[in-house]
Design a protein around this motif. Structure first.
Motif, PDB file in Angstrom:
ATOM      1  N   HIS A  89      52.560 104.707  -1.284  1.00  0.00           N
ATOM      2  CA  HIS A  89      51.002 104.832  -1.602  1.00  0.00           C
ATOM      3  C   HIS A  89      50.167 105.195  -0.490  1.00  0.00           C
ATOM      4  CE1 HIS A  89      50.966 104.254  -6.230  1.00  0.00           C
ATOM      5  NE2 HIS A  89      52.111 105.206  -5.984  1.00  0.00           N
ATOM      6  N   TRP A  90      49.734 106.199  -0.039  1.00  0.00           N
ATOM      7  CA  TRP A  90      49.041 106.504   1.090  1.00  0.00           C
ATOM      8  C   TRP A  90      47.482 106.329   0.845  1.00  0.00           C
ATOM      9  CZ3 TRP A  90      45.845 110.605   2.645  1.00  0.00           C
ATOM     10  CH2 TRP A  90      45.392 110.941   4.175  1.00  0.00           C
ATOM     11  N   PHE A  91      46.701 105.432   1.277  1.00  0.00           N
ATOM     12  CA  PHE A  91      45.497 104.972   0.704  1.00  0.00           C
ATOM     13  C   PHE A  91      44.416 105.023   2.002  1.00  0.00           C
ATOM     14  CE2 PHE A  91      47.724 101.141   0.500  1.00  0.00           C
ATOM     15  CZ  PHE A  91      46.871 100.192   0.884  1.00  0.00           C
ATOM     16  N   GLN A  92      43.206 104.820   1.581  1.00  0.00           N
ATOM     17  CA  GLN A  92      42.181 104.758   2.903  1.00  0.00           C
ATOM     18  C   GLN A  92      41.326 103.586   2.700  1.00  0.00           C
ATOM     19  OE1 GLN A  92      40.349 108.732   2.905  1.00  0.00           O
ATOM     20  NE2 GLN A  92      42.088 109.728   2.413  1.00  0.00           N
ATOM     21  N   PRO A  93      41.942 102.363   2.999  1.00  0.00           N
ATOM     22  CA  PRO A  93      40.970 101.183   2.940  1.00  0.00           C
ATOM     23  C   PRO A  93      39.812 101.029   3.836  1.00  0.00           C
ATOM     24  CG  PRO A  93      42.938 100.553   4.276  1.00  0.00           C
ATOM     25  CD  PRO A  93      43.250 101.906   3.666  1.00  0.00           C
ATOM     26  N   LEU A  94      38.877 100.248   3.806  1.00  0.00           N
ATOM     27  CA  LEU A  94      37.422 100.214   4.515  1.00  0.00           C
ATOM     28  C   LEU A  94      37.727  99.735   5.843  1.00  0.00           C
ATOM     29  CD1 LEU A  94      35.653  98.932   1.434  1.00  0.00           C
ATOM     30  CD2 LEU A  94      35.684 101.469   2.395  1.00  0.00           C
ATOM     31  N   THR A  95      39.140  99.708   6.445  1.00  0.00           N
ATOM     32  CA  THR A  95      39.483  99.527   7.695  1.00  0.00           C
ATOM     33  C   THR A  95      38.738 100.804   8.621  1.00  0.00           C
ATOM     34  OG1 THR A  95      41.797 100.474   7.497  1.00  0.00           O
ATOM     35  CG2 THR A  95      41.269  97.994   7.376  1.00  0.00           C
ATOM     36  N   ASN A 135      36.921  93.561   1.980  1.00  0.00           N
ATOM     37  CA  ASN A 135      36.582  93.591   0.576  1.00  0.00           C
ATOM     38  C   ASN A 135      34.922  92.993   0.418  1.00  0.00           C
ATOM     39  OD1 ASN A 135      36.780  90.605  -0.309  1.00  0.00           O
ATOM     40  ND2 ASN A 135      38.913  91.222   0.605  1.00  0.00           N
ATOM     41  N   GLY A 136      34.481  92.739   1.401  1.00  0.00           N
ATOM     42  CA  GLY A 136      32.863  92.074   1.298  1.00  0.00           C
ATOM     43  C   GLY A 136      32.818  90.911   0.300  1.00  0.00           C
ATOM     44  N   GLY A 137      33.991  90.089   0.070  1.00  0.00           N
ATOM     45  CA  GLY A 137      34.006  89.084  -0.894  1.00  0.00           C
ATOM     46  C   GLY A 137      34.195  89.281  -2.220  1.00  0.00           C
ATOM     47  N   ILE A 138      34.756  90.573  -2.452  1.00  0.00           N
ATOM     48  CA  ILE A 138      34.962  90.968  -3.985  1.00  0.00           C
ATOM     49  C   ILE A 138      36.257  90.148  -4.018  1.00  0.00           C
ATOM     50  CG2 ILE A 138      35.961  92.724  -5.349  1.00  0.00           C
ATOM     51  CD1 ILE A 138      34.064  94.717  -3.933  1.00  0.00           C
ATOM     52  N   ARG A 139      37.348  89.861  -3.225  1.00  0.00           N
ATOM     53  CA  ARG A 139      38.490  89.363  -3.349  1.00  0.00           C
ATOM     54  C   ARG A 139      38.609  88.172  -2.248  1.00  0.00           C
ATOM     55  NH1 ARG A 139      41.718  90.083  -7.304  1.00  0.00           N
ATOM     56  NH2 ARG A 139      39.802  89.160  -8.150  1.00  0.00           N
ATOM     57  N   GLU A 593      28.155  94.484   3.526  1.00  0.00           N
ATOM     58  CA  GLU A 593      28.737  93.111   4.310  1.00  0.00           C
ATOM     59  C   GLU A 593      29.913  93.340   5.129  1.00  0.00           C
ATOM     60  OE1 GLU A 593      28.745  88.668   4.413  1.00  0.00           O
ATOM     61  OE2 GLU A 593      27.505  90.242   3.539  1.00  0.00           O
ATOM     62  N   ILE A 594      30.779  94.625   4.779  1.00  0.00           N
ATOM     63  CA  ILE A 594      31.743  94.888   5.578  1.00  0.00           C
ATOM     64  C   ILE A 594      31.506  95.689   6.628  1.00  0.00           C
ATOM     65  CG2 ILE A 594      33.972  96.749   5.545  1.00  0.00           C
ATOM     66  CD1 ILE A 594      34.419  95.868   2.455  1.00  0.00           C
ATOM     67  N   LEU A 595      30.530  96.609   6.491  1.00  0.00           N
ATOM     68  CA  LEU A 595      29.910  97.509   7.730  1.00  0.00           C
ATOM     69  C   LEU A 595      29.135  96.680   8.757  1.00  0.00           C
ATOM     70  CD1 LEU A 595      28.566 100.380   5.779  1.00  0.00           C
ATOM     71  CD2 LEU A 595      30.851 100.413   7.428  1.00  0.00           C
ATOM     72  N   LEU A 596      28.449  95.604   8.341  1.00  0.00           N
ATOM     73  CA  LEU A 596      27.732  94.625   9.333  1.00  0.00           C
ATOM     74  C   LEU A 596      28.754  93.750   9.956  1.00  0.00           C
ATOM     75  CD1 LEU A 596      24.879  93.331   6.809  1.00  0.00           C
ATOM     76  CD2 LEU A 596      24.794  94.719   8.926  1.00  0.00           C
ATOM     77  N   GLU A 597      29.819  93.406   9.277  1.00  0.00           N
ATOM     78  CA  GLU A 597      30.881  92.449   9.922  1.00  0.00           C
ATOM     79  C   GLU A 597      31.630  93.232  10.920  1.00  0.00           C
ATOM     80  OE1 GLU A 597      34.587  89.189   8.734  1.00  0.00           O
ATOM     81  OE2 GLU A 597      33.632  90.838   7.322  1.00  0.00           O
TER      82      GLU A 597
END
Length: 729
Positions: A89-95, A135-139, A593-597
């Motif tokens: 599965h080829w996916f695009q996480p927030l990395t 995941n910005g604290g979601i997980r 949160e992810i983008l700030l980090e």
């Protein structure tokens, strides 16, 4: 380090262009040969299931289980015939990169016998570790479950790496609790919302329109440097950009690289990555030298926006892998070199109907031009209304270096439409006040029928505009070269959809009051022209005068990412995304949160690398050279030759000492600022501290290091210089 530098330069001198074998096959024949496209589906699937799959894709309905099993079987047969042994599965996480976990077709049946197996359940869903991706604290770490789910609108493809072939299945990535953890899921939602809104407005003009597609053409700019020179620059390896480096005597000032003859090694590299892209159905059409030394660009034909984004993500991966084979490193950072052009990823965005009409292209008849003006003006109104949100969609630590610099648009969002359309909008603003008598030709009276069908060359281009109309599309030029375009496109799709919905609501209300449809449309458009006038700018976006004028117009100028991202979680943005079910409150704040980090960590890494290079490489090199000069002065004085030449050398020794002291003090200050920032709990405040206190030391440190580069003997300097990185290939 100096030894490493000269060994790298020796390797560069020995490089020769690789021979790219021409198979004799036409591009049109090999196009998409490694893609499970319509032809491959039709050839490998029973007709009944093929029709059901196509129907599900077109209607956006879930794929039935028996259809998924049929697709999986066909995919496996097709992929194994091409030599694939694994699937992923080829996916695009927030990395910002793509992700994949390979599983083998190989399995054991109930009797323990080896078989090749791939079921519909494996096609439709897999379970990566959601807590290991941003995941910005979601997980939480102990809440690891997440799912990838098949996107049937983007075809599967085969990637070959090191001789191994893998079937790649484009998917979305969501948390166990349902929140999107990737770029693709929100993009798909925004495309669906935009299609519905655009379709409703299209029916004012043509009831036969059944589908509206968002099309996208993504231009990709990039730099190439030799792999050996890259390896000898720790800052390039660790941060993607050069933290130090004095400008060479010759840069881009002669304009002799742009559209020039492509160097032989680069040409061979381009041929190979284009061929690889062609096999994967990426329709590249253009290649050329860009403005800066050893900067290049490639561009594809327009595609469906979802597919275009997938293809761009895949293209960046292909470019990197093929570059390694050709002893290059491809640099996708927005500003890898100071003093020359940065790299962008211009997003050419348009809307088209299933009846073959580009909604952003003027037609041959007045009615078609009214439809064009509807979508054209509504888009401008959307950009004006949500300019700060659009700015936040392209914010990143790397893009901050580029926005407002050489040949890049400023951080101020504005729209360029060209003199002809600017005058049409001004005329619409003036003449819409004219009362219309029964039987009047509304199109003629308002000047709508005067718009020529072809606008491509009716006005000059404006390279300083972040959002420009270019004849039959809008070009969002502010997107950075390393970005996943989904972020910008999700925002653009959503704000335009929202404005189209408001437009239809207003027009319907006027029609209900007895207004003629065309008059109602023009009345709303005129209001949009007036209220969005401040966003239109035809001048030089680089000028200081524009900054002052933009402030007077009430337009924001937010050059740094932490502050730009505030617009992302403003109440108006949260309501917008929630209203259209693009992002929930949790998803939106998690992404913030992810983008700030991400910003904070990238500045942190740059600061650490800068400190290491300055203290452990630059200062020792300067001390060693200074010692040589001191020895020289002592020798001259021992010989009684204490004259003006000796004084010049002494001045150089003193100057070196001053720069070393500046570097040491600034690195110490930067380190202390970083330590203080790390103690701040709130991520926004910490990111701002990195921006306002840590990063402020960078330029001062660099200035002194670059001055030392001009003083220290070239044979002693440890870092590969700009003239070598940009001109020796």
């Amino acid at each position: 380090m100096a030894i490493l530098r000269f060994k790298a330069l020796e390797l560069v001198d020995l490089r020769q262009p690789l021979t790219v074998i021409n198979t004799g096959e036409r591009r049109s024949d090999s196009f998409g040969k490694n893609v499970f496209n319509l032809d491959a589906m039709r050839a490998n699937m029973p007709g009944e299931y093929f029709k059901k799959l196509q129907s599900a894709i077109k209607q956006g309905a879930p794929v039935e289980r028996n259809v998924a099993d049929a697709v999986a079987s066909a995919m496996k047969t097709w992929a194994m015939a091409k030599g694939a042994t694994h699937y992923t599965h080829w996916f695009q996480p927030l990395t910002g990169a793509t992700a994949e976990k390979h599983d083998s077709f190989f399995d054991l049946n109930s009797d323990g016998r080896p078989i090749e197996n791939f079921k519909g359940s494996a096609l439709v869903q897999q379970e990566p570790d959601a807590s290991s991706f941003p995941n910005g604290g979601i997980r939480n770490t102990f809440e690891a479950r997440g799912y990838t789910a098949w996107d049937p609108t983007s075809p599967a493809f085969i990637i070959e790496t090191g001789g191994a072939k893998t079937l790649c299945i484009p998917t979305i990535f969501v948390a166990y609790t349902g929140e999107a953890l990737d770029y693709k899921a929100p993009l798909l939602k925004s495309l669906a919302v935009l299609e519905k809104a655009a379709l409703d407005v299209c029916h004012y003009f043509d009831k036969d329109v059944a589908r509206v597609s968002t099309t996208l053409g993504i231009e990709q700019e990039y730099f190439l440097v030799d792999k050996a020179l890259y390896a000898a620059r720790p800052d390039l390896v660790m941060t993607g950009r050069t933290l130090f480096g004095h400008a060479p005597a010759k840069g881009q000032q002669l304009d002799d690289h742009y559209f020039g003859s492509i160097p032989a090694r680069v040409h061979a590299y381009m041929l190979e990555y284009e061929e690889e892209a062609n096999k994967l159905g990426i329709p590249l059409r253009t290649r050329h030298n860009e403005v800066a030394p050893h900067q290049f660009e490639c561009a594809p034909t327009f595609e469906d926006a979802n597919l275009a984004v997938d293809h761009n993500q895949l293209l960046m991966d292909i470019m990197a892998r093929v570059a390694d084979k050709h002893n290059f490193k491809v640099l996708l950072h927005e500003k890898p070199f100071a003093g020359v052009n940065g790299s962008g990823k211009h997003n050419n965005w348009a809307l088209s109907t299933d009846t073959g009409v580009n909604l952003l292209a003027p037609g041959r008849r007045p009615k078609e031009n009214l439809q064009f003006l509807t979508f054209f003006i509504t888009t401008i109104k959307a950009v004006h209304r949500y300019a700060d949100l659009l700015r936040s969609s392209i914010a990143s630590a790397s893009n901050d270096h580029r926005l407002g610099a050489n040949e890049a648009p400023p951080a101020i969002m504005s729209v360029f439409v060209g003199s002809m359309l600017d005058s049409v909008m001004d005329e619409l603003e003036r003449t819409a006040k004219v009362p219309l008598d029964k039987g009047d030709n509304i199109y003629l009276k308002l000047g709508i029928d005067k718009i020529p069908a072809i606008l491509l060359d009716n006005t000059d281009r404006n390279r300083t505009s972040p959002f420009a109309f270019t004849g039959n599309k809008f070009e969002f030029r502010a997107v950075g070269s390393s970005a996943n375009c989904s972020s910008a496109m999700t925002t653009l799709n959503t704000i335009v959809a929202d404005q189209l919905i408001d437009f239809k609501t207003s027009v319907d209300a006027l029609i209900a009051d007895g207004r003629k449809k065309e008059v109602a449309i023009v009345d709303v458009l005129r209001d949009y022209v007036i209220t969005s006038k401040h966003i239109r700018f035809e001048g030089n976006g680089y000028s200081d005068e524009w900054k002052d004028e933009a402030a007077q117009r009430g337009l924001s100028n937010v050059p740094t990412t932490p502050q730009a991202l505030d617009a992302m979680v403003a109440d108006s943005a949260a309501e917008l995304f929630a209203r259209h079910r693009i992002f929930s409150h949790v998803e939106l704040h998690a992404r913030h949160e992810i983008l700030l980090e991400d910003y904070m960590k990238k500045i942190q890494i740059e600061g650490r690398v800068m400190g290491d290079l300055a203290i452990n490489h630059i200062i020792p090199t300067a001390i060693a050279y200074q010692t040589k000069l001191i020895t020289n002065v002592r020798g001259l004085r021992d010989l009684g030759l204490d004259d003006e030449n000796t004084n010049v050398t002494v001045d150089t020794i003193k100057s070196i000492s001053r720069h070393m002291a500046t570097i040491k003090n600034e690195v110490e200050g930067m380190t202390n600022a970083r330590k203080a920032a790390n103690k701040i709990e709130d991520m926004r405040e910490r990111a701002i501290a990195y921006c306002d206190t840590v990063k402020t030391h960078f330029d001062t440190i660099r200035r002194s290091v670059d001055k030392l580069e001009l003083m220290v003997d070239d044979e002693d300097w440890p870092l590969v210089k700009y003239r070598e990185l940009l001109f020796q290939h």
